[in-house]
Design a protein around this motif. Structure first.
Motif, mmCIF file in Angstrom:
data_model
loop_
_atom_site.group_PDB
_atom_site.id
_atom_site.type_symbol
_atom_site.label_atom_id
_atom_site.label_comp_id
_atom_site.label_asym_id
_atom_site.label_seq_id
_atom_site.Cartn_x
_atom_site.Cartn_y
_atom_site.Cartn_z
ATOM 1 N N CYS A 121 1.010 6.814 -6.907
ATOM 2 C CA CYS A 121 -0.051 7.820 -6.969
ATOM 3 C C CYS A 121 0.420 9.363 -6.720
ATOM 4 C CB CYS A 121 -1.071 7.576 -6.250
ATOM 5 S SG CYS A 121 -1.927 5.872 -6.654
ATOM 6 N N ILE A 143 2.477 -7.053 -8.111
ATOM 7 C CA ILE A 143 1.198 -6.620 -8.033
ATOM 8 C C ILE A 143 0.624 -5.788 -6.688
ATOM 9 C CG2 ILE A 143 -1.468 -7.623 -7.831
ATOM 10 C CD1 ILE A 143 -0.001 -7.915 -10.747
ATOM 11 N N GLU A 179 -2.298 -3.139 -4.417
ATOM 12 C CA GLU A 179 -3.703 -3.390 -4.455
ATOM 13 C C GLU A 179 -4.638 -2.989 -5.602
ATOM 14 O OE1 GLU A 179 -4.975 -1.330 -0.860
ATOM 15 O OE2 GLU A 179 -3.588 -2.314 0.357
ATOM 16 N N ASN A 180 -3.997 -1.951 -6.147
ATOM 17 C CA ASN A 180 -5.182 -1.594 -7.362
ATOM 18 C C ASN A 180 -3.954 -1.197 -8.650
ATOM 19 O OD1 ASN A 180 -7.653 -1.036 -6.135
ATOM 20 N ND2 ASN A 180 -6.426 0.319 -4.839
ATOM 21 N N ARG A 181 -2.952 -1.351 -8.452
ATOM 22 C CA ARG A 181 -1.954 -0.845 -9.396
ATOM 23 C C ARG A 181 -0.777 -1.814 -9.693
ATOM 24 N NH1 ARG A 181 -1.894 4.772 -9.971
ATOM 25 N NH2 ARG A 181 -0.231 4.659 -11.651
ATOM 26 N N SER A 182 0.130 -1.681 -10.670
ATOM 27 C CA SER A 182 1.113 -2.682 -10.931
ATOM 28 C C SER A 182 2.398 -1.892 -11.039
ATOM 29 C CB SER A 182 0.917 -3.773 -12.276
ATOM 30 O OG SER A 182 -0.229 -4.431 -12.010
ATOM 31 N N GLU A 193 2.246 1.727 -3.427
ATOM 32 C CA GLU A 193 1.133 2.469 -4.367
ATOM 33 C C GLU A 193 0.984 3.875 -3.936
ATOM 34 O OE1 GLU A 193 -3.403 1.146 -5.393
ATOM 35 O OE2 GLU A 193 -2.192 -0.267 -4.850
ATOM 36 N N CYS A 194 1.122 4.264 -2.812
ATOM 37 C CA CYS A 194 0.742 5.593 -2.364
ATOM 38 C C CYS A 194 2.130 6.333 -3.216
ATOM 39 C CB CYS A 194 0.892 5.850 -1.198
ATOM 40 S SG CYS A 194 -0.635 5.294 -0.050
ATOM 41 N N ARG A 210 0.731 -1.255 0.042
ATOM 42 C CA ARG A 210 0.008 0.139 -0.022
ATOM 43 C C ARG A 210 0.987 1.016 -0.023
ATOM 44 N NH1 ARG A 210 -5.134 1.331 1.004
ATOM 45 N NH2 ARG A 210 -5.656 3.299 1.876
#
Length: 265
Positions: free
Chosen positions: A17, A56, A58-61, A13-14, A10
């Motif tokens: 983003c 992989i 949570e929502n992105r790669s 992923e942050c 996570r």
């Protein structure tokens, strides 16, 4: 040593983003987790001394580049990290972090167990899903419009100009090292052969300039490294994008370093 900070998928992923987030050291345990311990099913690219895996979140790669022959190519790894830490541009693949882990392990050698240092050298990037520019040059069924070709050429030029403005010479610019996103935005990648110049420095010399012969300027043979070597490679790429054909009929690779990407989902 493995990075001690606790970084979760996570958190990564942050970072992905947040366009202002800076690259950071990443723990080996995290990169193993998101690639299912570097599962063959997650492999999306390979080369002479590197393999690339899809990680992989949570929502992105993300893309995880794992170096092999780490003792032989340690300089290339350090050079690549040095260059990537300096760049952030829409036409350069985004660098998220690195892992330089060394751990003692008992290994068999000539029938005996010996203690050896096992190095892990990895890089983590944004995941660029549409393969390399090569696929768009060789596959005539793609049917790129002239507007698309112009935008691709413009993006490559802008990315290369940015690198040169930041004193970086790529030295292995070719369609395989230009990745395409969902909007056909080109992103320059693979900085293992690159050089970072000092401010106001315009050239350096080396015993051997490695690259891919068909995209290498004739003056490579004298060992002089300048920005003009990239401009020559760019010219060949532009001709190939415009004509949709390989400009040269031969393809002799001067380095076993190249990473070839398969098209993602």
């Amino acid at each position: 040593m493995e990075c001690r900070s606790i970084i979760t998928p996570r958190d990564l992923e942050c970072m992905l983003c947040d366009e202002t987030a800076e690259p950071k050291p990443l723990p080996l345990s995290l990169l193993k987790e998101i690639t299912n311990d570097f599962s063959p099913q997650k492999q999306i690219g390979y080369g002479g001394f590197a393999e690339v895996y899809e990680g992989i979140l949570e929502n992105r790669s993300v893309a995880v580049k794992r170096m092999s022959n780490t003792y032989e190519y340690e300089k290339e790894y350090v050079r690549e990290v040095e260059c990537l830490m300096k760049v952030k541009h829409k036409n350069v693949v985004r660098f998220l972090g690195y892992c330089a882990d060394t751990q003692g392990s008992m290994l068999k050698y000539e029938g005996k167990l010996v203690m050896a240092d096992v190095r892990q050298r990895l890089l983590c990037f944004e995941f660029v899903p549409k393969g390399s520019l090569r696929e768009y040059i060789t596959d005539t069924s793609c049917g790129l419009q002239w507007r698309d070709r112009f935008q691709i050429i413009l993006g490559i030029c802008q990315g290369l100009h940015y690198l040169h403005q930041n004193n970086i010479v790529h030295l292995d610019l070719k369609p395989e090292n230009i990745l395409m996103d969902n909007n056909l935005v080109p992103k320059i990648t693979d900085f293992g052969l690159s050089r970072c110049f000092r401010p106001m420095q315009s050239q350096t010399f080396t015993v051997n300039i490695r690259g891919t012969l068909r995209y290498s300027a004739p003056e490579c043979g004298n060992g002089e490294i300048t920005h003009q070597l990239d401009i020559y490679s760019l010219g060949i790429i532009i001709m190939e994008v415009l004509t949709g054909e390989n400009w040269y009929q031969y393809d002799v690779d001067m380095a076993s370093y190249d990473v070839y990407y398969r098209e993602g989902p």
